[in-house]
Design an enzyme around this catalytic site. Sequence first.
Site, PDB file in Angstrom:
ATOM      1  N   GLY A   7       2.249   8.652 -15.265  1.00  0.00           N
ATOM      2  CA  GLY A   7       0.936  10.113 -15.819  1.00  0.00           C
ATOM      3  C   GLY A   7       2.520  10.883 -15.550  1.00  0.00           C
TER       4      GLY A   7
ATOM      5  N   ILE B 277       5.964  10.011   7.587  1.00  0.00           N
ATOM      6  CA  ILE B 277       5.523   9.733   6.554  1.00  0.00           C
ATOM      7  C   ILE B 277       3.927   8.559   6.068  1.00  0.00           C
ATOM      8  CG2 ILE B 277       7.031   7.259   4.861  1.00  0.00           C
ATOM      9  CD1 ILE B 277       7.701  10.689   4.302  1.00  0.00           C
ATOM     10  N   LEU B 278       3.829   9.263   5.986  1.00  0.00           N
ATOM     11  CA  LEU B 278       2.012   7.333   5.685  1.00  0.00           C
ATOM     12  C   LEU B 278       2.831   6.244   5.491  1.00  0.00           C
ATOM     13  CD1 LEU B 278      -0.377   9.598   4.443  1.00  0.00           C
ATOM     14  CD2 LEU B 278       0.208   9.735   6.395  1.00  0.00           C
ATOM     15  N   ASN B 279       3.490   5.730   4.405  1.00  0.00           N
ATOM     16  CA  ASN B 279       3.775   5.124   4.519  1.00  0.00           C
ATOM     17  C   ASN B 279       5.082   4.673   3.758  1.00  0.00           C
ATOM     18  OD1 ASN B 279       4.380   1.967   2.989  1.00  0.00           O
ATOM     19  ND2 ASN B 279       2.281   1.600   2.859  1.00  0.00           N
TER      20      ASN B 279
ATOM     21  N   GLY C 136       3.589  15.857   0.463  1.00  0.00           N
ATOM     22  CA  GLY C 136       3.918  15.326  -0.897  1.00  0.00           C
ATOM     23  C   GLY C 136       5.294  15.485  -0.694  1.00  0.00           C
ATOM     24  N   VAL C 137       5.214  13.977  -1.411  1.00  0.00           N
ATOM     25  CA  VAL C 137       6.738  12.834  -1.972  1.00  0.00           C
ATOM     26  C   VAL C 137       6.976  12.561  -3.286  1.00  0.00           C
ATOM     27  CG1 VAL C 137       6.587  11.832   0.246  1.00  0.00           C
ATOM     28  CG2 VAL C 137       5.456  10.955  -1.439  1.00  0.00           C
TER      29      VAL C 137
ATOM     30  N   GLU D 143       6.985  14.244  -5.955  1.00  0.00           N
ATOM     31  CA  GLU D 143       8.405  15.147  -7.311  1.00  0.00           C
ATOM     32  C   GLU D 143       9.157  15.686  -6.584  1.00  0.00           C
ATOM     33  OE1 GLU D 143       4.865  17.535  -9.688  1.00  0.00           O
ATOM     34  OE2 GLU D 143       3.693  17.174  -8.173  1.00  0.00           O
TER      35      GLU D 143
END
Length: 776
Positions: free
Chosen positions: A281, A668-670, A740-741, A743
């Site tokens: 997107g 960092i979640l994953n 957030g990662v 952008e």
Amino acid sequence: MSIVEDAKQAVKGAAQAAMQTAVQMAPDSWMPGGRPDPLIRQQHGFVGKPISRLDGAIKVRGIAPYAAEFPLDRMAYAALVFSTVAKGRIATLDTAAAEAAPGVALVMTYRNAPRMAPMPLFMTSEKACGGNDLPIMQDDRVYWNGEPVALVLAETQDEADHAASLIHVDYVAEASVTALDEAKANGTEPGQFMGQPLKYESGDADAALAAAPHRVDATYTTPRHSHNAIELHAVTVVWEGETLRVHDASQMVAHMAWSLGHVFGLDEDQVHVTSPFVGGGFGGKGLWQHQVLAAAAAKLSGRPVRLMLSREGVYRIVGGRTITEQRVAIGAQADGGFDALVHTGTVAMSHHNVLPEPFILPTRSAYASKTMKLDVEVAYLDMVANTFMRAPGEAVGTFALESAIDELAVAMDIDPIELRMRNEPEKDPTTGAPFSSREVEKAYRDGAARFGWAQRGKPGARREGEWLVGMGVATATYPYYRMPGGAARITLTRHGHATVDIAAHDMGMGTATAQTQVAADRLGLEMEQVTFRYGDSSLPGVVMAGGSQQTAAIGASVIAAHRALVGELLKLAGNDSPLAGLDADEVGGIDGGLAKLDEPTRHESYASILARAQRDTVVVEATPPMPLETMHWSMHSHGAMFCEVRVNIVTGEVRVSRFLGSFDCGRILNPKTAASQFRGGIIMGLGLALMEETQYDERNGRIMNPSLAEYHVPVHMDVPEIEVMWTDIPDPHTPMGARGVGEIGITGVGAAVANAVFNATGKRIRDLPITLDKLL
């Protein structure tokens, strides 16, 4: 099982389990108002693990249905005809040959199109998401070169495309503005972004610049860019009585439902939008004219309609990033401290959208300076409406800012990293707010050591055969956002299975996977016991996949819903439970049930609680508080981008040989999905730096390279091994400690490449892309 049934199971399974990107330092370490909660809930082990995407298997098997892959009975296929003038009126419109062509079911033009309201323009209200606010096929007027002027429906796509080629249109062209210099001569207006002026002044920056003993002052330019998602924009629509059902490739299903309802005079709940799988997107997959035209044609023909834009069609009607002209001037003392920081310039925009490229955003918070002057002016062109594109503002703004800092470092003979560190702000330079978390120095220190920055030499000093070798560096930065409106629902069964419902999105970044990890940890369940459902406007919440904020928005919603669930379960548990007398803040989800956090032996399983209450399920829905944390803290992700390039002394060819991104994005979640996002952003940044340019004919406003044969994006041979690393230090003021990662990876890349090219050749390129003709 048939492919269709298999696909339905794919949507039910993977679309349920495919949407989370939240870290979870502590499910409840974040509280309303941005206050840290002293309660740190126990972790169960999924967050922080490199778990493969839950939707990966069905995508590899080819059974994940995208917007153009929903089979419907009696479906007709659509093709569009695009205008060839920038502004004017349709003089003649001959559709007779098309109407008589084989397989044609309908030719729709302004003469027979249903009456429709303009799309609600993005950001003009909470759920508005229209790319422009122009009338759609309602009259004979033309507003840009490429606007749809006719639609053909036929039994097959080939028949529709053939018939569309038979339509003949003549125009009465009117005076239009299609050249930037002419637009600037007509006068500019102050830019605004998200309701705020793109202007800031602190002190007299012009005077401070003139008086500074060391200074740089240069102009940097960037061209138009197009998104080029691999999945073409497509939509499959059907009217079921007065209900409009839309299978779309969308980043904003709830917004789409509301906005399409506005266009067709429907209530929001009469429009059902689904988007379980999206093939990229980057900001472009909102509401454009093709979805409205497909719905109008379906209404007029009484048949389901599929409209998939050609690659050229995407360029004609879907906006991308607009052009910028940026001036960056920096004045400094002998120790490198900034006396003045000026970042001003002009961008192009149409009269019918609201997104001037906000290139000053990174400069607002990146560096301390005694004085500052920031300004974005808008010049208006008759062109396709531009829109958000990955890291709007930051992607191109960091190119100018970070190139100028490199120029100053060279002029002052100071290491570029050292110059940046000498100007690290203690608080937000423009708001005075404290930073929620800022580990820029650690990102630089760790990245420099890993990359071997100490081996960098003087410009032009390193040569290997025909190749000049250089290193460059730049700061990456992107703000933390969390948009309001994200209600979530949790359904828990007596068998210990939880379903989390929220109208959010997964465009391939692993949102569902990370959110399943987070929900499983929070609930004390295995990942297989959690289903994450998303991509459907009938679900609760208004969550947009944009601004790298979806993780925080979903996380805040799940926190709110989980609090409500714990409260409800404690009520059901009653006085006979080991949990009797406890409140929600004392309890966490552990081992398939609830337990007192500091006394885990006081535990009862979900099955036991629901059995005693004689309940099969418990359902809760809750909305998180407004994003007040951003009022208390200056909140940003950062990174240090290291690049090594080789420039051929014979041909001028530039090859990126090594790249390292060192990031500070909270928890960092994953790691697996995050690394993929970082690398994807960096690759797009390499395209921005070296090849991407939407070529625009200033004589008539026509895009001249609407294909991947002529618009160049990085391919495997252009991309080196990309190494990524991160601090993994939780931000105490965000949901789950994460920022957030999606952008940040593109930001800073253009400057890192340009600075490396300078270090290799001694030649400074200030006009993107850096093509060989600019180096010869």
